[in-house]
Structure formats: structure tokens, C-alpha cells
Design a protein around this motif. Sequence first.
Motif, PDB file in Angstrom:
ATOM      1  N   ASP A  68     -11.609 -36.257   5.522  1.00 13.87           N
ATOM      2  CA  ASP A  68     -13.066 -36.093   5.524  1.00 13.87           C
ATOM      3  C   ASP A  68     -13.509 -35.033   6.528  1.00 13.87           C
ATOM      4  OD1 ASP A  68     -13.350 -37.993   3.570  1.00 13.87           O
ATOM      5  OD2 ASP A  68     -13.975 -39.607   4.917  1.00 13.87           O
ATOM      6  N   VAL A  69     -12.952 -35.071   7.718  1.00 15.92           N
ATOM      7  CA  VAL A  69     -13.350 -34.120   8.753  1.00 15.92           C
ATOM      8  C   VAL A  69     -12.938 -32.696   8.384  1.00 15.92           C
ATOM      9  CG1 VAL A  69     -12.933 -33.370  11.129  1.00 15.92           C
ATOM     10  CG2 VAL A  69     -13.387 -35.776  10.653  1.00 15.92           C
ATOM     11  N   ILE A  76     -15.298 -27.159  14.728  1.00 19.41           N
ATOM     12  CA  ILE A  76     -14.005 -27.112  15.401  1.00 19.41           C
ATOM     13  C   ILE A  76     -13.815 -28.286  16.357  1.00 19.41           C
ATOM     14  CG2 ILE A  76     -13.853 -24.605  15.199  1.00 19.41           C
ATOM     15  CD1 ILE A  76     -14.574 -24.432  18.184  1.00 19.41           C
ATOM     16  N   ILE A  77     -14.891 -28.836  16.897  1.00 14.51           N
ATOM     17  CA  ILE A  77     -14.775 -29.963  17.813  1.00 14.51           C
ATOM     18  C   ILE A  77     -14.368 -31.211  17.048  1.00 14.51           C
ATOM     19  CG2 ILE A  77     -15.925 -31.389  19.520  1.00 14.51           C
ATOM     20  CD1 ILE A  77     -15.447 -28.485  20.357  1.00 14.51           C
ATOM     21  N   ARG A  78     -14.994 -31.444  15.894  1.00 17.06           N
ATOM     22  CA  ARG A  78     -14.609 -32.595  15.067  1.00 17.06           C
ATOM     23  C   ARG A  78     -13.145 -32.488  14.636  1.00 17.06           C
ATOM     24  NH1 ARG A  78     -18.722 -35.825  12.885  1.00 17.06           N
ATOM     25  NH2 ARG A  78     -20.833 -35.100  13.337  1.00 17.06           N
ATOM     26  N   ALA A  82     -10.184 -35.076  15.402  1.00 16.38           N
ATOM     27  CA  ALA A  82      -9.470 -35.690  14.274  1.00 16.38           C
ATOM     28  C   ALA A  82      -7.967 -35.601  14.508  1.00 16.38           C
ATOM     29  CB  ALA A  82      -9.850 -35.000  12.963  1.00 16.38           C
ATOM     30  N   ILE A  83      -7.516 -34.466  15.021  1.00 19.65           N
ATOM     31  CA  ILE A  83      -6.091 -34.276  15.319  1.00 19.65           C
ATOM     32  C   ILE A  83      -5.654 -35.182  16.466  1.00 19.65           C
ATOM     33  CG2 ILE A  83      -4.407 -32.623  16.234  1.00 19.65           C
ATOM     34  CD1 ILE A  83      -6.068 -30.432  14.734  1.00 19.65           C
ATOM     35  N   PHE A 178      -6.540 -27.710  23.683  1.00 18.19           N
ATOM     36  CA  PHE A 178      -7.515 -27.718  22.595  1.00 18.19           C
ATOM     37  C   PHE A 178      -6.821 -27.323  21.300  1.00 18.19           C
ATOM     38  CE2 PHE A 178     -10.670 -25.703  19.827  1.00 18.19           C
ATOM     39  CZ  PHE A 178     -11.555 -26.765  19.707  1.00 18.19           C
ATOM     40  N   PHE A 179      -7.002 -28.149  20.278  1.00 18.80           N
ATOM     41  CA  PHE A 179      -6.361 -27.927  18.982  1.00 18.80           C
ATOM     42  C   PHE A 179      -7.380 -27.349  17.997  1.00 18.80           C
ATOM     43  CE2 PHE A 179      -4.177 -31.393  21.092  1.00 18.80           C
ATOM     44  CZ  PHE A 179      -2.865 -30.949  21.063  1.00 18.80           C
ATOM     45  N   LEU A 180      -7.167 -26.099  17.647  1.00 19.14           N
ATOM     46  CA  LEU A 180      -8.035 -25.449  16.682  1.00 19.14           C
ATOM     47  C   LEU A 180      -7.495 -25.727  15.287  1.00 19.14           C
ATOM     48  CD1 LEU A 180     -10.459 -23.527  16.248  1.00 19.14           C
ATOM     49  CD2 LEU A 180      -8.817 -21.637  16.236  1.00 19.14           C
TER      50      LEU A 180
END
Length: 351
Positions: A68-69, A76-78, A82-83, A178-180
Motif C-alpha cells: 500500500d505504501v 519518501i518518509i512513508r 515501511a522498510i 535513511f532508506f530511500l
Amino acid sequence: MISDIGENVNVSDAQNDVKFNAPVFVGGTGRSGTSILADILGTHSALYFACHENKLISEYNGLRDVADVFSHKSDIIRRHFAIVNFFGRAASMTRFGFRDAALNQKLSDLCKNKGMGFQQAFELIQRENPQASGSIHAIGQAFGAEYFEKCVKVFLNQLVAHIDQNGIVNTEGLLRPFFLGKDLERAEVLAMCREFLFALYAKSGPTRWVDDTPTNALHVDFLHELFPKMKFIHMVRNPADVVSSYVKQVWFPSDVGLAAKQISSMLLKTEKLEKALPAGSFLTVRMEDLVGETEATMEKIASFLGVENRFNHSFVSSEAANIGRADENPEIADAVNSLLGGWKERHGYAS
């Protein structure tokens, strides 16, 4: 770290296996017979039941939330969360018990020396140590902790476009690393979700697999989207008996009215979702029929799944099912009847 392992897991055989693409999902309110049915299904040579309740599919921070996300939110924050949340959820279910060795030993001692059940002992220690990290579910042990962790990391690496080890400063503070996440179409995300499950369940070779997470019932539309050839069995039980059982569990408040509302919401939503599914993909099974007319009920289930009726159901016990234990509790009866009177009539539970 999530980025530690990047190699692929061999899933080609599973992806091409017709039966593997038609898993059997069991769901219900909980306390309605989902576990006992899954145990029975697991006795069939054509079905693979690895573990109870794979909570990484339909539950929160599972595959459904990831899909969904990534496919509906250009944020990018969501995607980062999610990750992180999926990885954290998976990590918490790698092994039973607590991460702290001393607490784990205490848990073992309570079970062995005090005769406590696992969940009862776990609750006692968790309440005494509210900050302790632990889990009463450990699907990772069913697949092998190392292999499970590898599958999780491979899946998440497929979702990640870049990892910034320095992190970024955001409303929540410093997000480091931070995971992009990649910008993906929903079909691409669903394909990755399927590949993760292919890898997980195909460790011993591709075969038709079973999952019995109760909340599957609330997301059967997602399960069908993920596996169009799936079969779903909805386990139901006299709602009064379900309420009676709910209020005794460690994972739900001891409030009859609240339990009745929760169960009512789940049953009515699932009934609505069923109408949108293709014919032949959804079957409702009553717990009372499973324990009272076991052979006939299993024959119906076998026909629904397209397998021979070669299940071992010798361990099914009508006494253990506690059928009708809430019949004489007026508080429970009133709460259930006010919310589910029509549902009870439609499913053969009317007085």
C-alpha cells in the motif's frame, strides 16, 4: 543492517509451479478454530503447513502495508518507515521468547518448573519487564532463523534505491540510516511480495502452502490480489463462545462489550469482502461442524481445495472445543445478539 545481504534466493521453480501459486489461507476472528483446521490441513501430503500465523503477510507492517505504501504514496518518509517497520516486525519474530538471555531462562523455568503455558509465562515476565523485547510468535524458527533473515533482507533490498548512512533530519528527528525506497507500480511491488513468499515457503521445494493468520479474514481482498488462484477458508464459531474466549486471552482486554464489538466488526466486514471474490475461492466452515461432523466437513473442504480427502483428523476433540460454553452467560448473549442477530441467522446460529 538490512543491506548486509543482497544476493538472490532461488525461487524460479516455485514461481513456475502452478500449485505453489494457489496457497490456502485460513482466517477468522481468532478463537474460532483457525489453528485446529490448519493443523488438519497440514497432515495432507499435498499441502505444506510451515508454522502457525505468518504475521508478515496481512497483519500490520507486513506485506500488505508495504504494498500500500509503495504503490499508493509518493512519500519518501512513508517508504522509509515501511522498510524499517517491516524489517523490525520480521526481526521480532525470528525466535521465540525474549532477546535477553536471563529473561529467556526465567521463561523456560516458569514453563518447566511451574507448569505454566508459554503465553502465560511470557505475559508474567513481560509485565514485570515492560521494556524487554520479545515475541510469542517466531515464524523464523519454522523456516530456519538464518534463512528467514536472508529472505527478509533480500526482499527489502529489492525495495531500496539508496541507503544514506548519514541519515536525514526530519520531523521525527534524525533518521539514520535513511532508506530511500524505489518508485514502483503496484504490480511490481506485488511481484516482489510474491517472490519473498516463494523463497520463504519453497526452501524445501515448491509445494502448495497454508497460512492460518486470523486477520487474513479482514484482508482477503489483498490475498486474492496477491494470489488470484488462492483458496480462502473462513472459520466461524458461535460468536458468544468467541467472546467468552477473547476476554480470557492475554492479547485482549477483559471487556465483554468491547470483545463483542470487535468480533462483530470482523465478521461483518469479512461477509462483505466475500461478495467481491470470484465464485469458488471462498468457503465458510463452522467450528461446530468441524468437531461434530468432522468427516463430512473435511470432505467438503477437500472438494473445495481440489484434493483427495486424505486428512488426519483423529486429534479433533469435541470436548476440547468448548462448544456452547457461553450459552448461559446473559451478558455475553445480550452483547452478541444486539450486534450480530442477523449474522447468526444467516450462519445457522439463531436460537
